[in-house]
Design a protein around this motif. Structure first.
Motif, PDB file in Angstrom:
ATOM      1  N   GLY A  20      70.882 119.012  34.452  1.00 48.89           N
ATOM      2  CA  GLY A  20      71.632 117.944  33.801  1.00 48.89           C
ATOM      3  C   GLY A  20      71.728 116.790  34.787  1.00 48.89           C
ATOM      4  O   GLY A  20      71.112 116.832  35.854  1.00 48.89           O
ATOM      5  N   GLY A  22      73.190 114.295  37.633  1.00 51.38           N
ATOM      6  CA  GLY A  22      74.053 114.318  38.809  1.00 51.38           C
ATOM      7  C   GLY A  22      74.129 115.628  39.565  1.00 51.38           C
ATOM      8  O   GLY A  22      75.040 115.830  40.363  1.00 51.38           O
ATOM      9  N   ASP A  49      61.522 109.031  37.565  1.00 50.61           N
ATOM     10  CA  ASP A  49      62.762 108.797  36.828  1.00 50.61           C
ATOM     11  C   ASP A  49      62.809 107.290  36.584  1.00 50.61           C
ATOM     12  O   ASP A  49      63.631 106.555  37.142  1.00 50.61           O
ATOM     13  CB  ASP A  49      63.954 109.278  37.651  1.00 50.61           C
ATOM     14  N   ARG A  52      65.476 104.085  36.564  1.00 50.61           N
ATOM     15  CA  ARG A  52      66.753 104.466  37.176  1.00 50.61           C
ATOM     16  C   ARG A  52      66.644 104.637  38.683  1.00 50.61           C
ATOM     17  O   ARG A  52      67.546 104.308  39.421  1.00 50.61           O
ATOM     18  CB  ARG A  52      67.234 105.802  36.594  1.00 50.61           C
ATOM     19  N   PRO A 136      66.895 113.911  35.130  1.00 50.01           N
ATOM     20  CA  PRO A 136      67.546 115.062  34.487  1.00 50.01           C
ATOM     21  C   PRO A 136      66.827 115.557  33.237  1.00 50.01           C
ATOM     22  O   PRO A 136      66.283 114.756  32.485  1.00 50.01           O
ATOM     23  CB  PRO A 136      68.933 114.511  34.113  1.00 50.01           C
ATOM     24  N   PRO A 213      73.473 124.240  49.817  1.00 51.53           N
ATOM     25  CA  PRO A 213      74.909 124.136  50.073  1.00 51.53           C
ATOM     26  C   PRO A 213      75.429 122.715  49.856  1.00 51.53           C
ATOM     27  O   PRO A 213      74.670 121.749  49.932  1.00 51.53           O
ATOM     28  CB  PRO A 213      75.036 124.546  51.541  1.00 51.53           C
ATOM     29  N   TRP A 214      76.719 122.606  49.613  1.00 53.61           N
ATOM     30  CA  TRP A 214      77.377 121.304  49.478  1.00 53.61           C
ATOM     31  C   TRP A 214      77.698 120.804  50.868  1.00 53.61           C
ATOM     32  O   TRP A 214      78.369 121.471  51.654  1.00 53.61           O
ATOM     33  CB  TRP A 214      78.652 121.459  48.661  1.00 53.61           C
ATOM     34  N   SER A 215      77.226 119.644  51.226  1.00 56.22           N
ATOM     35  CA  SER A 215      77.437 119.112  52.572  1.00 56.22           C
ATOM     36  C   SER A 215      77.358 117.582  52.511  1.00 56.22           C
ATOM     37  O   SER A 215      76.286 116.999  52.710  1.00 56.22           O
ATOM     38  CB  SER A 215      76.371 119.691  53.520  1.00 56.22           C
ATOM     39  N   PRO A 216      78.497 116.931  52.211  1.00 60.06           N
ATOM     40  CA  PRO A 216      78.475 115.482  51.953  1.00 60.06           C
ATOM     41  C   PRO A 216      77.920 114.655  53.112  1.00 60.06           C
ATOM     42  O   PRO A 216      77.183 113.681  52.870  1.00 60.06           O
ATOM     43  CB  PRO A 216      79.959 115.148  51.708  1.00 60.06           C
ATOM     44  N   ALA A 219      74.267 115.065  53.108  1.00 55.56           N
ATOM     45  CA  ALA A 219      73.715 114.459  51.884  1.00 55.56           C
ATOM     46  C   ALA A 219      73.648 112.941  52.039  1.00 55.56           C
ATOM     47  O   ALA A 219      72.691 112.309  51.594  1.00 55.56           O
ATOM     48  CB  ALA A 219      74.552 114.842  50.676  1.00 55.56           C
ATOM     49  N   LEU A 235      72.655 122.130  55.228  1.00 56.06           N
ATOM     50  CA  LEU A 235      71.904 121.606  54.084  1.00 56.06           C
ATOM     51  C   LEU A 235      70.440 121.378  54.479  1.00 56.06           C
ATOM     52  O   LEU A 235      69.521 121.792  53.773  1.00 56.06           O
ATOM     53  CB  LEU A 235      72.554 120.311  53.581  1.00 56.06           C
TER      54      LEU A 235
END
Ligand SMILES: Nc1ncnc2c1ncn2[C@@H]1O[C@H](COP(=O)(O)OP(=O)(O)OP(=O)(O)O)[C@@H](O)[C@H]1O
Ligand SMILES: [Mg+2]
Length: 251
Positions: A20, A22, A49, A52, A136, A213-216, A219, A235
């Motif tokens: 999806g 984001g 994409d 965009r 997406p 993993p989430w790693s701002p 990122a 990450l």
């Protein structure tokens, strides 16, 4: 890769889509391409994409060349054309960016999109790796080119709704008759997910090739085209491991 001289030499191609919107598909596509470039492969990032994406802008590359330059020769595209339109990114990565411009996608019908992917693969050469960011879901560009790539990687969050959306992508891909394997990248968010890798694989109907993993902090760096340094770069390490696993699958 074949050694048959009659078969054109070309790079492998990985199509990256999000289950999806984001869910980190563009970050994943860019970071995988970057990890392959860092490993010494002729790596190309192709932004499909359309309308965009604009990785070149995010990575601070001069906006002098892009896919927009190729619209006029879409009917006769070859490796030479894409070579001229690509920007040189970090670690020698070649970036074919799609600057957001209303209507830019109209220049690219399905045949032109397939030609563009083939020309990019030819430009990257037989040791090369092409990563295609198609946005997406299985949108028009993704559907046009999915039949001709080596693997499709679907970024999917660890949630029931995301896995359901990923399943639709997996099923649409398989219903299209495309032979390329469809794999998942389990993209974690800031909070604990509802599902683990096995449950997501079961629900989506495809194997999980890697967990992201989430790693701002990382990122933010990767989103700007920089590879995170230091030891606490989980990450970056996860992307590298995924890239190594996929490199085997891509041949
Ligand atoms: N692993 C991660 N850790 C932290 N932040 C992330 C991670 N992956 C992506 N992000 C952030 O989430 C946001 C969305 O990421 P991204 O643009 O890659 O998603 P996308 O799936 O391509 O979105 P779209 O549907 O708009 O194309 C960005 O701000 C990005 O920096
Ligand atoms: Mg994206």
């Amino acid at each position: 890769m074949t050694g048959d001289a009659s078969v054109p030499r070309r790079a492998s191609a990985l199509l990256v889509v999000g289950a999806g919107g984001g869910c980190g598909a563009s970050l994943l596509a860019g970071a995988l391409a970057l990890s392959w470039a860092r490993a010494g492969a002729p790596a190309w990032l192709l932004e499909l994409d359309l309308d965009r994406a604009d990785r070149a802008d995010a990575w601070g590359l001069a906006a002098v060349r892009s896919l927009a330059d190729l619209a006029g020769v879409a009917a006769e595209l070859g490796a030479r054309h894409v070579g001229h339109a690509a920007q040189e990114g970090p670690s020698g990565l070649r970036v074919l960016g799609a600057p957001p411009a209303p209507g830019a996608a109209d220049a690219w019908d399905a045949a032109a999109l397939r030609r563009l992917v083939e020309a990019t693969r030819a430009a990257a050469g037989d040791a090369g790796r092409t990563v295609i960011d198609a946005g997406p879901g299985l949108g028009r560009p993704a559907r046009a080119v999915a039949g001709g790539v080596d693997a499709v990687l679907v970024a999917c969050g660890p949630h029931v709704a995301a896995a359901r959306r990923a399943r639709r992508v997996v099923e649409a891909h398989s219903a299209s008759g495309a032979r390329a394997a469809c794999l998942l990248a389990l993209a974690h968010g800031p909070n604990a997910g509802e599902m683990g890798a096995r449950a997501v694989a079961r629900a989506a109907g495809a194997p999980v090739a890697g967990e992201i993993p989430w790693s701002p902090g990382e990122a933010a760096l990767l989103g700007a085209g920089s590879w995170p340094q230091g030891r606490r770069n989980r990450l970056a390490r996860a992307i590298e491991a995924l890239g190594e696993g996929l490199a085997e699958a891509l041949g």
